[in-house]
Design an enzyme around this catalytic site. Structure first.
Site, PDB file in Angstrom:
ATOM      1  N   VAL A 193       0.855  -1.186   0.000  1.00  0.00           N
ATOM      2  CA  VAL A 193       0.000   0.000   0.000  1.00  0.00           C
ATOM      3  C   VAL A 193       0.894   1.241   0.000  1.00  0.00           C
ATOM      4  O   VAL A 193       1.898   1.287   0.713  1.00  0.00           O
ATOM      5  CB  VAL A 193      -0.924  -0.010   1.239  1.00  0.00           C
ATOM      6  CG1 VAL A 193      -1.743   1.267   1.323  1.00  0.00           C
ATOM      7  CG2 VAL A 193      -1.833  -1.230   1.217  1.00  0.00           C
ATOM      8  N   GLY A 194       0.502   2.233  -0.798  1.00  0.00           N
ATOM      9  CA  GLY A 194       1.280   3.476  -0.861  1.00  0.00           C
ATOM     10  C   GLY A 194       2.662   3.205  -1.424  1.00  0.00           C
ATOM     11  O   GLY A 194       2.828   2.449  -2.382  1.00  0.00           O
ATOM     12  N   TYR A 239       5.043   1.463  -0.417  1.00  0.00           N
ATOM     13  CA  TYR A 239       5.606   0.119  -0.263  1.00  0.00           C
ATOM     14  C   TYR A 239       5.532  -0.686  -1.560  1.00  0.00           C
ATOM     15  O   TYR A 239       6.285  -1.634  -1.739  1.00  0.00           O
ATOM     16  CB  TYR A 239       4.878  -0.638   0.849  1.00  0.00           C
ATOM     17  CG  TYR A 239       5.285  -0.234   2.251  1.00  0.00           C
ATOM     18  CD1 TYR A 239       5.101   1.067   2.697  1.00  0.00           C
ATOM     19  CD2 TYR A 239       5.840  -1.161   3.128  1.00  0.00           C
ATOM     20  CE1 TYR A 239       5.459   1.436   3.993  1.00  0.00           C
ATOM     21  CE2 TYR A 239       6.196  -0.794   4.416  1.00  0.00           C
ATOM     22  CZ  TYR A 239       6.011   0.503   4.838  1.00  0.00           C
ATOM     23  OH  TYR A 239       6.371   0.858   6.121  1.00  0.00           O
ATOM     24  N   VAL A 283       5.738  -7.085   3.351  1.00  0.00           N
ATOM     25  CA  VAL A 283       6.314  -7.031   2.005  1.00  0.00           C
ATOM     26  C   VAL A 283       7.788  -6.621   2.024  1.00  0.00           C
ATOM     27  O   VAL A 283       8.515  -6.889   1.055  1.00  0.00           O
ATOM     28  CB  VAL A 283       5.485  -6.083   1.105  1.00  0.00           C
ATOM     29  CG1 VAL A 283       5.731  -4.613   1.455  1.00  0.00           C
ATOM     30  CG2 VAL A 283       5.741  -6.333  -0.364  1.00  0.00           C
ATOM     31  N   ASP A 284       8.235  -6.017   3.135  1.00  0.00           N
ATOM     32  CA  ASP A 284       9.595  -5.462   3.143  1.00  0.00           C
ATOM     33  C   ASP A 284      10.628  -6.531   3.493  1.00  0.00           C
ATOM     34  O   ASP A 284      11.407  -6.389   4.440  1.00  0.00           O
ATOM     35  CB  ASP A 284       9.677  -4.264   4.101  1.00  0.00           C
ATOM     36  CG  ASP A 284       9.214  -4.596   5.504  1.00  0.00           C
ATOM     37  OD1 ASP A 284       8.485  -5.597   5.681  1.00  0.00           O
ATOM     38  OD2 ASP A 284       9.580  -3.860   6.430  1.00  0.00           O
ATOM     39  N   HIS A 292      10.969 -13.769  16.764  1.00  0.00           N
ATOM     40  CA  HIS A 292      11.546 -12.515  16.284  1.00  0.00           C
ATOM     41  C   HIS A 292      13.071 -12.578  16.412  1.00  0.00           C
ATOM     42  O   HIS A 292      13.589 -12.895  17.485  1.00  0.00           O
ATOM     43  CB  HIS A 292      10.991 -11.368  17.129  1.00  0.00           C
ATOM     44  CG  HIS A 292      11.176 -10.024  16.523  1.00  0.00           C
ATOM     45  ND1 HIS A 292      12.421  -9.486  16.288  1.00  0.00           N
ATOM     46  CD2 HIS A 292      10.286  -9.103  16.092  1.00  0.00           C
ATOM     47  CE1 HIS A 292      12.274  -8.280  15.746  1.00  0.00           C
ATOM     48  NE2 HIS A 292      10.986  -8.029  15.611  1.00  0.00           N
ATOM     49  N   GLU A 347       1.353  -6.273  15.961  1.00  0.00           N
ATOM     50  CA  GLU A 347       2.279  -7.264  16.532  1.00  0.00           C
ATOM     51  C   GLU A 347       2.016  -7.488  18.027  1.00  0.00           C
ATOM     52  O   GLU A 347       2.145  -8.618  18.521  1.00  0.00           O
ATOM     53  CB  GLU A 347       3.721  -6.822  16.307  1.00  0.00           C
ATOM     54  CG  GLU A 347       4.737  -7.849  16.768  1.00  0.00           C
ATOM     55  CD  GLU A 347       6.110  -7.552  16.209  1.00  0.00           C
ATOM     56  OE1 GLU A 347       6.434  -8.104  15.141  1.00  0.00           O
ATOM     57  OE2 GLU A 347       6.848  -6.753  16.812  1.00  0.00           O
ATOM     58  N   LYS A 381      15.341  -0.588   5.104  1.00  0.00           N
ATOM     59  CA  LYS A 381      14.154   0.218   5.357  1.00  0.00           C
ATOM     60  C   LYS A 381      14.524   1.695   5.409  1.00  0.00           C
ATOM     61  O   LYS A 381      15.338   2.100   6.233  1.00  0.00           O
ATOM     62  CB  LYS A 381      13.580  -0.221   6.703  1.00  0.00           C
ATOM     63  CG  LYS A 381      12.154   0.161   6.955  1.00  0.00           C
ATOM     64  CD  LYS A 381      11.202  -0.786   6.303  1.00  0.00           C
ATOM     65  CE  LYS A 381       9.777  -0.515   6.674  1.00  0.00           C
ATOM     66  NZ  LYS A 381       9.258  -1.391   7.680  1.00  0.00           N
TER      67      LYS A 381
HETATM   68  N1  UDP Z   1       2.312  -1.614   4.750  1.00  0.00           N
HETATM   69  C1  UDP Z   1       2.057  -1.039   3.504  1.00  0.00           C
HETATM   70  N2  UDP Z   1       2.021   0.323   3.406  1.00  0.00           N
HETATM   71  C2  UDP Z   1       2.228   1.142   4.475  1.00  0.00           C
HETATM   72  C3  UDP Z   1       2.494   0.562   5.721  1.00  0.00           C
HETATM   73  C4  UDP Z   1       2.544  -0.822   5.840  1.00  0.00           C
HETATM   74  O1  UDP Z   1       1.881  -1.739   2.520  1.00  0.00           O
HETATM   75  O2  UDP Z   1       2.175   2.367   4.312  1.00  0.00           O
HETATM   76  C5  UDP Z   1       2.296  -3.080   4.875  1.00  0.00           C
HETATM   77  C6  UDP Z   1       3.537  -3.709   4.252  1.00  0.00           C
HETATM   78  O3  UDP Z   1       3.209  -5.003   3.798  1.00  0.00           O
HETATM   79  C7  UDP Z   1       4.474  -3.762   5.435  1.00  0.00           C
HETATM   80  C8  UDP Z   1       3.518  -4.131   6.553  1.00  0.00           C
HETATM   81  O4  UDP Z   1       2.306  -3.425   6.255  1.00  0.00           O
HETATM   82  O5  UDP Z   1       5.522  -4.693   5.242  1.00  0.00           O
HETATM   83  C9  UDP Z   1       3.980  -3.777   7.977  1.00  0.00           C
HETATM   84  O6  UDP Z   1       4.515  -2.482   8.028  1.00  0.00           O
HETATM   85  P1  UDP Z   1       6.088  -2.277   8.220  1.00  0.00           P
HETATM   86  O7  UDP Z   1       6.826  -3.306   7.429  1.00  0.00           O
HETATM   87  O8  UDP Z   1       6.399  -0.845   7.901  1.00  0.00           O
HETATM   88  O9  UDP Z   1       6.257  -2.548   9.774  1.00  0.00           O
HETATM   89  P2  UDP Z   1       7.619  -2.968  10.515  1.00  0.00           P
HETATM   90  O10 UDP Z   1       8.138  -4.211   9.863  1.00  0.00           O
HETATM   91  O11 UDP Z   1       8.585  -1.839  10.355  1.00  0.00           O
HETATM   92  O12 UDP Z   1       7.170  -3.196  11.922  1.00  0.00           O
HETATM   93 MN    MN Z   2       8.073  -4.993   7.940  1.00  0.00          MN
END
Ligand code: UDP
Ligand code: MN
Length: 295
Positions: free
Chosen positions: A67-68, A70, A157-158, A178, A246, A288
């Site tokens: 989304v956005g 990402y 997705v990241d 984790h 989480e 990131k």
């Molecule tokens: N995500 C997205 N757009 C956003 C925020 C989050 O698509 O603006 C989705 C994406 O799949 C991402 C997941 O939500 O991997 C979790 O967010 P993020 O990875 O930023 O969290 P973190 O791993 O840093 O806790």
């Molecule tokens: Mn993530």
């Protein structure tokens, strides 16, 4: 069945199909106190699991949100690497949730593998994008997934697959340790400590990572629905759990023990550096750039 029987010998029935060798790794914890295996490299024969699941015609759904920003930043490498390493040999349906379906890159998928794009609204805050996944996944299981697949795995997705993430990871209810916390004393676990939040907990078993969870669709649906209810109750009470979805996932998995636990080999961070107990990297956190993504 909810939890695996406690092991009597060297081999533990994994609750679904295969057997795991609990003594193949003596350097790490390979079983929880409630009898669920913790899967590390060396404990299983990949071909045995693959053969059993092929015979059962197991089908797997993978959900991922882009989304956005990402979408451009992460989706293509995530999917291309999943093609190479995720449940290879089994039918897989990718469910990609995005606010921008036209921008989903076209990708030639392997045999038996398909991709469905589902449009979602774009939330204003990244925390809400992350949390509302719980609702969207519940709806997707009700609408599509339960007809099409026995198992569902939900991913951030990241990240990028770099090694086999195969059928040994399938189980009734599957959670991931984790990578930052698996070797740390519990006092460092970042559970939600605010009694006003539904995610509040003052003790737990492990610190699970919400970047990967899965299981039979019925079990995943129970988890996503409960987390969503917790998130909405918090919104009513004007609180937000420390680590959003989480924190709710950790609470749920404390109350409803997973039947299979994945070692941090299944989602490693290169920022941690080398550790002897991490013998393979199956999935790695991507770089990131929080400022570029979130502001
Ligand atoms: N995500 C997205 N757009 C956003 C925020 C989050 O698509 O603006 C989705 C994406 O799949 C991402 C997941 O939500 O991997 C979790 O967010 P993020 O990875 O930023 O969290 P973190 O791993 O840093 O806790
Ligand atoms: Mn993530």
């Amino acid at each position: 069945m909810d939890v695996c029987p406690l092991p009597y010998g060297r081999k533990l029935w994994d609750g679904t199909d295969g057997f795991l060798d609990l003594w193949a790794r003596t350097d790490v914890q390979t079983c929880t106190y409630w009898g669920a295996p913790i899967i590390w490299e060396g404990m299983f024969d990949p071909s045995v699991f693959d053969q059993l699941h092929k015979e059962k015609s197991t089908r797997v759904a993978l959900t991922v949100f882009a989304v956005g920003r990402y979408l451009d930043a992460y989706l293509l490498p995530f999917l291309m690497s999943a093609e190479q390493y995720f449940m290879v040999g089994l039918p897989v349906t990718y469910y990609v949730f995005t606010d921008y379906p036209e921008k989903i890159p076209s990708l030639k998928l392997g045999q038996g593998r398909t991709l469905e794009v589902i449009q979602v609204a774009r939330e204003n805050r990244w925390q809400d994008v992350s949390m509302m996944r719980m609702k969207t996944i519940t709806d997707a299981i009700d609408g599509h997934i339960h007809h099409q697949c026995e198992y569902v795995f939900c991913f951030d997705v990241d990240q990028i697959f770099t090694g086999r993430f195969g059928s040994e990871a399938l189980g009734d209810s599957v959670a991931l340790l984790h990578s930052f916390y698996y070797h740390r004393p519990k006092m460092f676990y970042t559970y939600d400590h605010n009694p006003k939040s539904e995610a509040y907990m003052d003790k737990g078993d492990f610190y699970y990572h919400a970047a990967v969870f899965g299981g039979r669709w019925q079990k995943v649906r129970n988890l996503t629905e409960a987390c969503y209810q917790g998130i909405m109750k918090d919104k009513e009470n004007e609180v937000e759990a420390l680590w959003h979805d989480e924190s709710h996932l950790n609470k749920y998995l404390f109350l409803h023990k997973p039947t299979k636990v994945l070692s941090p080999e299944y989602c490693w961070s290169m920022f941690i550096g080398h550790r002897n107990d991490i013998r393979v990297h199956r999935l790695l956190w991507a770089q990131k750039q929080y400022n570029a993504l979130r502001n």
